[in-house]
Design an enzyme around this catalytic site. Sequence first.
Site, PDB file in Angstrom:
ATOM      1  N   GLU A 122      23.936   0.045  52.422  1.00  0.00           N
ATOM      2  CA  GLU A 122      24.037   1.134  51.451  1.00  0.00           C
ATOM      3  C   GLU A 122      23.294   0.735  50.181  1.00  0.00           C
ATOM      4  O   GLU A 122      23.237  -0.444  49.836  1.00  0.00           O
ATOM      5  CB  GLU A 122      25.502   1.406  51.099  1.00  0.00           C
ATOM      6  N   LYS A 124      22.812   0.035  46.358  1.00  0.00           N
ATOM      7  CA  LYS A 124      23.724  -0.438  45.322  1.00  0.00           C
ATOM      8  C   LYS A 124      23.469   0.359  44.047  1.00  0.00           C
ATOM      9  O   LYS A 124      22.477   0.141  43.339  1.00  0.00           O
ATOM     10  CB  LYS A 124      23.537  -1.938  45.072  1.00  0.00           C
ATOM     11  N   ASP A 126      23.581   1.605  40.350  1.00  0.00           N
ATOM     12  CA  ASP A 126      23.734   0.917  39.065  1.00  0.00           C
ATOM     13  C   ASP A 126      24.513   1.818  38.122  1.00  0.00           C
ATOM     14  O   ASP A 126      23.958   2.519  37.269  1.00  0.00           O
ATOM     15  CB  ASP A 126      22.361   0.586  38.488  1.00  0.00           C
ATOM     16  N   TYR A 240      32.382   5.329  48.345  1.00  0.00           N
ATOM     17  CA  TYR A 240      31.980   4.495  49.477  1.00  0.00           C
ATOM     18  C   TYR A 240      33.071   3.554  49.993  1.00  0.00           C
ATOM     19  O   TYR A 240      32.814   2.769  50.913  1.00  0.00           O
ATOM     20  CB  TYR A 240      30.759   3.654  49.103  1.00  0.00           C
ATOM     21  N   LYS A 328      20.146  -8.426  45.810  1.00  0.00           N
ATOM     22  CA  LYS A 328      19.636  -8.008  44.495  1.00  0.00           C
ATOM     23  C   LYS A 328      18.113  -7.903  44.537  1.00  0.00           C
ATOM     24  O   LYS A 328      17.428  -8.787  45.060  1.00  0.00           O
ATOM     25  CB  LYS A 328      20.055  -9.006  43.427  1.00  0.00           C
ATOM     26  N   CYS A 422       6.634 -18.321   5.624  1.00  0.00           N
ATOM     27  CA  CYS A 422       7.691 -17.527   6.250  1.00  0.00           C
ATOM     28  C   CYS A 422       7.467 -16.040   5.970  1.00  0.00           C
ATOM     29  O   CYS A 422       7.288 -15.655   4.814  1.00  0.00           O
ATOM     30  CB  CYS A 422       9.049 -17.968   5.709  1.00  0.00           C
ATOM     31  N   CYS A 425      10.449 -14.764   3.461  1.00  0.00           N
ATOM     32  CA  CYS A 425      10.610 -15.166   2.054  1.00  0.00           C
ATOM     33  C   CYS A 425       9.359 -15.767   1.435  1.00  0.00           C
ATOM     34  O   CYS A 425       9.333 -16.035   0.223  1.00  0.00           O
ATOM     35  CB  CYS A 425      11.767 -16.149   1.921  1.00  0.00           C
ATOM     36  N   CYS A 440      11.138 -22.466   8.591  1.00  0.00           N
ATOM     37  CA  CYS A 440      11.126 -22.152   7.157  1.00  0.00           C
ATOM     38  C   CYS A 440      12.129 -23.081   6.493  1.00  0.00           C
ATOM     39  O   CYS A 440      13.265 -23.213   6.953  1.00  0.00           O
ATOM     40  CB  CYS A 440      11.535 -20.691   6.942  1.00  0.00           C
ATOM     41  N   CYS A 445      16.321 -18.070   2.295  1.00  0.00           N
ATOM     42  CA  CYS A 445      15.586 -17.129   3.149  1.00  0.00           C
ATOM     43  C   CYS A 445      16.530 -16.032   3.644  1.00  0.00           C
ATOM     44  O   CYS A 445      17.532 -16.313   4.303  1.00  0.00           O
ATOM     45  CB  CYS A 445      14.989 -17.878   4.334  1.00  0.00           C
TER      46      CYS A 445
END
Length: 704
Positions: A122, A124, A126, A240, A328, A422, A425, A440, A445
Amino acid sequence: MTQGQDSLFSADDPAARIAALRREIEHRSYQYYALDNPTISDGAFDSLMADLRALEAAHPELVTPDSPTQRVGGYVGEQFAPVVHEQRMYSLDNAMDLGELDAWMERVREACGGSLPPLCCELKIDGSSIALTYEDDLLARAATRGDGTTGEDVTVNMRTVRDVPLRLREEARAAIAPGVGGLELRGEVYMPKKSFELLNVAAVSDGRQPFANPRNAAAGSLRQKDARITQNRDLSTFMYAIADERALAVDGQWELLQWLREAGFHVNPDVRLCESAEEVRDFCRVAIERRDALPYEIDGVVVKVNAFSRQRALGFTSRAPRWAIAFKFPPEEKTTLLRDITVQVGRTGALTPVAELEPVVVAGSTVARATLHNLDEVHRKDVRVGDTVIVRKAGDVIPEVLGPVLSLRSPEARLWEMPSVCPSCGSPVVRDAGEVAFRCISIDCPAQALERLLHWASRGALDIDGMGEEIVSRLVESGRVSDVADYYSLSEEELASLDMGRVKADGEPVRLGHTVAKKLVAAIEASKGRPFARMLFGLGIRHVGKTTAEAIASALRTMDALAAAGEDELAAIDGVGPKIAHGLWLFMRTPDNLSVIERLRAAGVTMAEEDLGPGEAAPQVLAGLTFVLTGTLAASGMTRDEAASRLKAMGAKVSGSVSKKTSFVVAGEAAGSKYDKAVSLGVPVLDEAALLHLLETGEVPREV
């Protein structure tokens, strides 16, 4: 309207007219949902419903709970009551490729005397698992899966889902065993792809956060307190399974699916009874090929031993049936344009390159950003701005860029390098010798502040439920919060009025609101009582992870002792060492850090390990034993960290990996590869009930 229907409306007896209308509507619904074969137009069906509503309005004493008109209601529930399932709703073991699926079929073959029994395949779905209970042929109760043993009562909401029969069809009742009081039937609630797209378009238009994927949309729609919202979300089901197959006169899964359809349920048409392993593999290959063309999301194929007698003989492990497995699908891969590479600054100052992508749907949700990990990884994959790249979701969850499609590389594609300052800052960026990460070095920051705030609220630290990135970002941007101590001065009114940075259709700003604010205030209050070790971990001290924080808390016991400790004393703690000790020592001598700690102390946050009284030292009954925890401890509500702390308090060692030296593996819900390795090595496996018994009694299991 079909020939002969006029007689339905010319009868003098209102009860007879109502009964006839209900039979006609139920029959048309059965053809539409169960048989996927509509025989009248939507307009004609709506006309039948309008006539029935008019008659019931004129004769309210004739309204019954199973009437088609009773699907729609205005009920608003205060909470979802717990429902104990007739039998546990198990999760499934996974086969991640055809080789693992073949290995499972070989184990089934051996267990069945050398001959592979017929297998039912069957798709699967989701979606969100559901259990429907019918008593005296009527829908009496609907419950979510919950922890597998206890779910939530969502009966009112499920009554609005149009393909769920409110009464079992008469043709199917003969198969119900004598004396059966109720049937608990199981399946999946899902949202069609098209409906999901329309829902998110409406959400964005209204200034609300769109759902991540159809599965989350289905689960969220199912748990609405106002059933009218659920009704408008266009949910569907595929049924099911049955809790106790002995309640029906059917011999196997294939026959059960036929009975479910006959009883009026929506059953997925893509099923196959396979007589050989090659037929099973062929079904899986075709499912992968057809995945994108289906109107709903699937993430694999479920393969079950068909005969119920065989299923009973094969039985269950502590977490899953031996007679079924979920194959899967391989991670779905898509190509899209890499528009740019930006930088995300973490709580320790580490700079992480992030791919900014042309949005693409991968495994059911839209991906617009994906981590590139570090500069070395960008160079290794030769990813350039302007490339067409391959994107997938690792484990169907985390987006990642696999690499460029070199044949499609544009001449304008450009190499990317880490910035020298960065982006948050403007402070210099440094890379220590021997390290992969750029950092950084500014303690002011703002990007680091955001990440530190998120870390403090995370599940492994102070676990402030609901304090996610969107809310924290708005709190920082509005100036309400700048460090973790600021959480504890927030009021409900202040949170409720928080501007979420979006506007409604009428132009009004979207506010957080009192419902969410009240829950957040309660979660903040609850976080004050978290153990001292989790508080230390939450501070985000570099190199101090959960295990190290537990070792420090166990050795020093209080924040005052930690603040007074020298580097040598810290380095002597098991698992710390000179490098971590130096960082700890510096952290505890930084005035800004000490100020935050004192404000946390004043707010009532835990600053010491809970000490046992005189003579109350915890018995070390688990000394010499090594435990590994995997999966979710849903029934008890404990996190794995909390369970690990309790095991350690009893003398056990808790490891993150399984080996032949492991004494026990504790497998909760959705246990992963650690469970599989334990089985292959012959390591004893405890389920959650056995763990709780061990923690409560100190009795070590002799046999598992």
